[in-house]
Design an enzyme around this catalytic site. Sequence first.
Site, PDB file in Angstrom:
ATOM      1  N   SER A 185      42.689   1.486  19.636  1.00 28.30           N
ATOM      2  CA  SER A 185      43.778   1.417  20.610  1.00 28.30           C
ATOM      3  C   SER A 185      45.119   1.857  20.050  1.00 28.30           C
ATOM      4  O   SER A 185      46.028   2.198  20.815  1.00 28.30           O
ATOM      5  CB  SER A 185      43.896  -0.002  21.166  1.00 28.30           C
ATOM      6  OG  SER A 185      44.093  -0.942  20.123  1.00 28.30           O
TER       7      SER A 185
ATOM      8  N   ASP B 114      53.239  -5.332  22.038  1.00 34.28           N
ATOM      9  CA  ASP B 114      52.432  -6.402  22.619  1.00 34.28           C
ATOM     10  C   ASP B 114      51.805  -7.211  21.487  1.00 34.28           C
ATOM     11  O   ASP B 114      52.267  -7.158  20.351  1.00 34.28           O
ATOM     12  CB  ASP B 114      51.394  -5.847  23.612  1.00 34.28           C
ATOM     13  CG  ASP B 114      50.366  -4.923  22.958  1.00 34.28           C
ATOM     14  OD1 ASP B 114      50.298  -4.874  21.705  1.00 34.28           O
ATOM     15  OD2 ASP B 114      49.609  -4.250  23.688  1.00 34.28           O
TER      16      ASP B 114
ATOM     17  N   HIS C 106      50.045  -4.194  19.083  1.00 33.25           N
ATOM     18  CA  HIS C 106      50.455  -2.810  18.854  1.00 33.25           C
ATOM     19  C   HIS C 106      51.952  -2.653  18.611  1.00 33.25           C
ATOM     20  O   HIS C 106      52.758  -3.385  19.194  1.00 33.25           O
ATOM     21  CB  HIS C 106      50.055  -1.951  20.065  1.00 33.25           C
ATOM     22  CG  HIS C 106      48.618  -2.076  20.431  1.00 33.25           C
ATOM     23  ND1 HIS C 106      48.175  -2.911  21.440  1.00 33.25           N
ATOM     24  CD2 HIS C 106      47.514  -1.505  19.908  1.00 33.25           C
ATOM     25  CE1 HIS C 106      46.856  -2.840  21.530  1.00 33.25           C
ATOM     26  NE2 HIS C 106      46.430  -2.000  20.600  1.00 33.25           N
TER      27      HIS C 106
END
EC number: 3.1.1.-
Length: 374
Positions: free
Chosen positions: A48, A338, A341
Amino acid sequence: MNTNRKKMKVHIGGYVLILALTVSVILQQPELVTGQARVPAMFVLGDSLVDAGNNNFLQTVARANFLPYGIDMNYQPTGRFSNGLTFIDLLARLLEIPSPPPFADPTTSGNRILQGVNYASAAAGILDVSGYNYGGRFSLNQQMVNLETTLSQLRTMMSPQNFTDYLARSLVVLVFGSNDYINNYLMPNLYDSSIRFRPPDFANLLLSQYARQLLTLYSLGLRKIFIPGVAPLGCIPNQRARGISPPDRCVDSVNQILGTFNQGLKSLVDQLNQRSPGAIYVYGNTYSAIGDILNNPAAYGFSVVDRACCGIGRNQGQITCLPLQTPCPNRNQYVFWDAFHPTQTANSILARRAFYGPPSDAYPVNVQQMTLLH
């Protein structure tokens, strides 16, 4: 936020922190220099941290195709796990090429693949099982299959000699390892890996699997391969929120577990360079770069290092950013977007250090130097 440097100290296992002068030089490098592309293409495999939207096309809860993700990309959520650009987007700018499109997007075909493709998938790991708690994802093994599909298409679009030269000059970036810890080894309620393996043995398992695919890239004809290590995961809001350590401290036990993997990956790079004539494998010291930012936030313009800009609960990291949640307004002052990340601002620093940095950031050469090797 008034950060307490003594409390925030990140233990980085012997890595040398960058001097303030080097920090200043890196931050003053231009965002984009107009000119000829430095590489013909960039192929991206990973999780991600570098997903450009592949998971939008999978049955998974690991998605970022909703606001406030993309709030700083003209309020356009694309599937990137960021308020704006990812490490890869910013590295592509420095390479003066378009950011590679996601493999799973049906429009990623024809001439659109000529300058590279992004195969990264949120929740993906080196091990196939890692991240299964999120649902569908392309693991490292599946991403390699997807890469070979693209290369087969590209082979038909140029002469054999041009194809060989194209592959040799293209850049491959692999960003893996985080989910093998966060969504595997550090989740004993769902995975038994921490029972079956001591930390050094688990790291060796990951490295052996990784090495096999890194050698496969060489056999496919790719010659420039950049491999960032794992960041200090004990410092991300998700891990701070577990309550193992005070909320203003990193979880040292988690960071210590990662040491064997990162050290082993750097050693693996040496081994691969010795046995792969004509190739250059480069280790990206993400652990040290993030550690430097967390230990010296003011030098980079940050004021908040221990909680997410968008999230809920302790450290805004117990529940990650939710649809239509209102994020912090001063996003460029936060290291973390977040629970997991970095912000676009932090990603920009990481990209510059990978591109311009000394051997303590990118070993044995930086990405800019990689592009000059033939």
